[in-house]
Design a protein around this motif. Structure first.
Motif, PDB file in Angstrom:
ATOM      1  N   VAL A  93       1.216 -11.270  -4.610  1.00 59.12           N
ATOM      2  CA  VAL A  93       2.658 -11.156  -5.159  1.00 59.12           C
ATOM      3  C   VAL A  93       3.584 -11.471  -4.300  1.00 59.12           C
ATOM      4  N   GLY A  94       3.508 -11.569  -3.013  1.00 60.14           N
ATOM      5  CA  GLY A  94       4.121 -11.993  -1.830  1.00 60.14           C
ATOM      6  C   GLY A  94       4.193 -13.502  -2.285  1.00 60.14           C
ATOM      7  N   GLN A  95       3.076 -13.955  -2.134  1.00 62.40           N
ATOM      8  CA  GLN A  95       2.937 -15.804  -2.301  1.00 62.40           C
ATOM      9  C   GLN A  95       3.520 -16.107  -3.552  1.00 62.40           C
ATOM     10  N   GLU A  96       3.326 -15.327  -4.750  1.00 69.10           N
ATOM     11  CA  GLU A  96       3.788 -15.729  -5.975  1.00 69.10           C
ATOM     12  C   GLU A  96       5.304 -15.739  -6.155  1.00 69.10           C
ATOM     13  N   VAL A  97       5.842 -14.818  -5.373  1.00 71.00           N
ATOM     14  CA  VAL A  97       7.487 -14.904  -5.735  1.00 71.00           C
ATOM     15  C   VAL A  97       8.211 -15.339  -4.298  1.00 71.00           C
ATOM     16  N   GLY A  98       7.439 -15.903  -3.363  1.00 68.57           N
ATOM     17  CA  GLY A  98       8.037 -16.463  -2.202  1.00 68.57           C
ATOM     18  C   GLY A  98       8.476 -15.393  -1.132  1.00 68.57           C
ATOM     19  N   ALA A  99       8.000 -14.197  -1.281  1.00 70.96           N
ATOM     20  CA  ALA A  99       8.542 -13.333  -0.323  1.00 70.96           C
ATOM     21  C   ALA A  99       7.875 -13.548   1.065  1.00 70.96           C
ATOM     22  N   ILE A 100       8.573 -12.806   2.135  1.00 68.20           N
ATOM     23  CA  ILE A 100       7.880 -12.763   3.462  1.00 68.20           C
ATOM     24  C   ILE A 100       7.005 -11.408   3.554  1.00 68.20           C
ATOM     25  N   VAL A 101       5.982 -11.605   4.204  1.00 64.76           N
ATOM     26  CA  VAL A 101       5.087 -10.765   4.114  1.00 64.76           C
ATOM     27  C   VAL A 101       5.063 -10.070   5.806  1.00 64.76           C
ATOM     28  N   SER A 102       5.059  -9.108   6.111  1.00 66.96           N
ATOM     29  CA  SER A 102       4.972  -8.608   7.549  1.00 66.96           C
ATOM     30  C   SER A 102       3.387  -8.001   7.373  1.00 66.96           C
ATOM     31  N   ASP A 103       2.637  -8.711   8.273  1.00 69.64           N
ATOM     32  CA  ASP A 103       1.086  -8.395   8.034  1.00 69.64           C
ATOM     33  C   ASP A 103       0.542  -8.234   9.473  1.00 69.64           C
ATOM     34  N   ALA A 104       0.184  -7.156  10.079  1.00 69.64           N
ATOM     35  CA  ALA A 104      -0.410  -7.066  11.414  1.00 69.64           C
ATOM     36  C   ALA A 104      -1.772  -6.765  11.367  1.00 69.64           C
ATOM     37  N   ASN A 105      -2.433  -6.932  10.116  1.00 66.87           N
ATOM     38  CA  ASN A 105      -3.859  -6.753  10.119  1.00 66.87           C
ATOM     39  C   ASN A 105      -4.890  -7.920  11.068  1.00 66.87           C
ATOM     40  N   ASP A 106      -4.098  -8.858  11.116  1.00 69.23           N
ATOM     41  CA  ASP A 106      -4.836  -9.916  12.198  1.00 69.23           C
ATOM     42  C   ASP A 106      -4.804  -9.826  13.439  1.00 69.23           C
ATOM     43  N   LEU A 107      -3.990  -8.852  13.785  1.00 70.65           N
ATOM     44  CA  LEU A 107      -3.779  -8.654  15.268  1.00 70.65           C
ATOM     45  C   LEU A 107      -4.689  -7.486  15.765  1.00 70.65           C
ATOM     46  N   ASP A 108      -5.689  -7.778  16.707  1.00 71.12           N
ATOM     47  CA  ASP A 108      -6.577  -6.779  16.967  1.00 71.12           C
ATOM     48  C   ASP A 108      -6.080  -5.642  17.890  1.00 71.12           C
ATOM     49  N   PHE A 109      -4.795  -6.020  18.706  1.00 71.38           N
ATOM     50  CA  PHE A 109      -4.373  -4.960  19.537  1.00 71.38           C
ATOM     51  C   PHE A 109      -3.766  -3.853  18.846  1.00 71.38           C
ATOM     52  N   PHE A 110      -3.275  -4.029  17.498  1.00 70.55           N
ATOM     53  CA  PHE A 110      -2.691  -3.093  16.545  1.00 70.55           C
ATOM     54  C   PHE A 110      -3.978  -2.043  16.210  1.00 70.55           C
ATOM     55  N   LYS A 111      -5.052  -2.299  16.410  1.00 74.38           N
ATOM     56  CA  LYS A 111      -6.363  -1.190  15.857  1.00 74.38           C
ATOM     57  C   LYS A 111      -6.515  -0.460  17.089  1.00 74.38           C
ATOM     58  N   ASP A 112      -5.576   0.264  17.337  1.00 73.03           N
ATOM     59  CA  ASP A 112      -5.431   1.103  18.601  1.00 73.03           C
ATOM     60  C   ASP A 112      -4.861   2.546  18.227  1.00 73.03           C
ATOM     61  N   ASN A 113      -5.223   3.567  18.017  1.00 79.09           N
ATOM     62  CA  ASN A 113      -4.682   4.727  17.479  1.00 79.09           C
ATOM     63  C   ASN A 113      -3.822   5.349  18.601  1.00 79.09           C
ATOM     64  N   ARG A 114      -3.751   4.830  19.746  1.00 76.33           N
ATOM     65  CA  ARG A 114      -2.711   5.257  20.586  1.00 76.33           C
ATOM     66  C   ARG A 114      -1.155   4.741  20.060  1.00 76.33           C
ATOM     67  N   PHE A 115      -1.123   4.135  19.099  1.00 72.27           N
ATOM     68  CA  PHE A 115       0.126   3.751  18.318  1.00 72.27           C
ATOM     69  C   PHE A 115       0.547   4.822  17.239  1.00 72.27           C
ATOM     70  N   LEU A 116      -0.395   5.741  17.150  1.00 70.13           N
ATOM     71  CA  LEU A 116      -0.142   6.606  15.849  1.00 70.13           C
ATOM     72  C   LEU A 116       0.388   7.994  16.624  1.00 70.13           C
ATOM     73  N   ALA A 117       1.195   8.581  15.637  1.00 70.99           N
ATOM     74  CA  ALA A 117       1.759   9.918  16.186  1.00 70.99           C
ATOM     75  C   ALA A 117       0.577  10.972  16.197  1.00 70.99           C
ATOM     76  N   PHE A 118       0.749  12.161  16.537  1.00 74.15           N
ATOM     77  CA  PHE A 118      -0.381  13.260  16.623  1.00 74.15           C
ATOM     78  C   PHE A 118      -0.987  13.489  15.011  1.00 74.15           C
ATOM     79  N   ASP A 119      -0.017  13.009  13.836  1.00 74.61           N
ATOM     80  CA  ASP A 119      -0.832  13.298  12.733  1.00 74.61           C
ATOM     81  C   ASP A 119      -1.742  12.259  12.331  1.00 74.61           C
ATOM     82  N   ARG A 120      -1.813  11.270  13.228  1.00 72.62           N
ATOM     83  CA  ARG A 120      -2.900  10.194  12.851  1.00 72.62           C
ATOM     84  C   ARG A 120      -2.661   9.510  11.592  1.00 72.62           C
ATOM     85  N   LEU A 121      -1.281   9.615  11.220  1.00 69.92           N
ATOM     86  CA  LEU A 121      -0.857   8.870   9.943  1.00 69.92           C
ATOM     87  C   LEU A 121       0.182   7.915  10.172  1.00 69.92           C
ATOM     88  N   HIS A 122       1.159   8.541  10.813  1.00 71.65           N
ATOM     89  CA  HIS A 122       2.531   7.732  10.997  1.00 71.65           C
ATOM     90  C   HIS A 122       2.486   7.030  12.469  1.00 71.65           C
TER      91      HIS A 122
END
Length: 205
Positions: A93-122
């Motif tokens: 839908v972002g491509q459809e309407v010309g929106a900017i999409v912030s997407d970190a899923n291609d950044l391997d360094f973000f796959k690190d649970n040390r970026f998460l709070a103790f609740d493992r969610l936020h």
């Protein structure tokens, strides 16, 4: 998702003055982690809301959800499957309407649970800082390139400490969540918005 669409989107639309107005839209993630999640219905609602926002002429910024947070287990597998589908819909839908999409899923360094709070969610403070710099970058504003630098290798946590943390997390976060689901309640019940009325930022004296 419905609350955001029904209560917040109509108000936001009244403040739009054209492409110079930036609307950041992120909703549906809480729905996706609930047991009765209906992917088809939620995705349809999300995409329709984005289409309505785009008709206003504002600049739209959308966010995907990190599919691999570094957590392990069956719950993490379900998380990854659900958000892979949800993120695909966001990109479409972002491509459809010309929106900017912030997407970190291609950044391997973000796959690190040390970026998460103790609740493992936020996200924790470090995770939020990196996302904020990534958003500035995708919007074309000055940002700190250090946000892309991976954390140093993690030290191995002693087995006993790891078990203790797991048990503590279960009783502080998982068990209360399960109990709320049984009662048909949400952690957001009876909570009000931090800013119930629109504000200017930075504050204007």
């Amino acid at each position: 998702l419905s609350q955001v669409i029904n209560d917040q989107v109509p108000v936001a639309l009244t403040y739009i003055e054209g492409p110079e107005t930036l609307i950041t839209f992120h909703a549906g993630a809480n729905d996706a982690i609930r047991p009765g999640y209906d992917a088809r219905a939620s995705i349809a609602k999300y995409q329709q809301a984005v289409r309505e926002l785009s008709k206003s002429g504002a600049t739209i910024l959308l966010f995907t959800v990190l599919e691999d947070t570094g957590n392990k287990g069956r719950g993490s597998k379900i998380w990854k499957e659900r958000f892979a589908e949800f993120n695909k819909a966001i990109r479409e839908v972002g491509q459809e309407v010309g929106a900017i999409v912030s997407d970190a899923n291609d950044l391997d360094f973000f796959k690190d649970n040390r970026f998460l709070a103790f609740d493992r969610l936020h996200l924790n403070a470090e995770g939020h800082w990196r996302v904020s710099q990534g958003v500035l970058e995708v919007l074309g504003y000055p940002s700190n390139p250090a946000w892309r630098i991976p954390l140093p290798p993690a030290k191995k946590t002693p087995w006993l400490k790891e078990r203790y943390i797991g048990v503590l997390w279960f009783f502080l976060f998982a068990l209360p969540w399960i109990w709320r689901r049984i009662q048909g309640k949400s952690s957001g019940d009876n909570r009000s918005a931090k800013y119930p009325a629109p504000i200017s930022w930075p504050p204007v004296n």
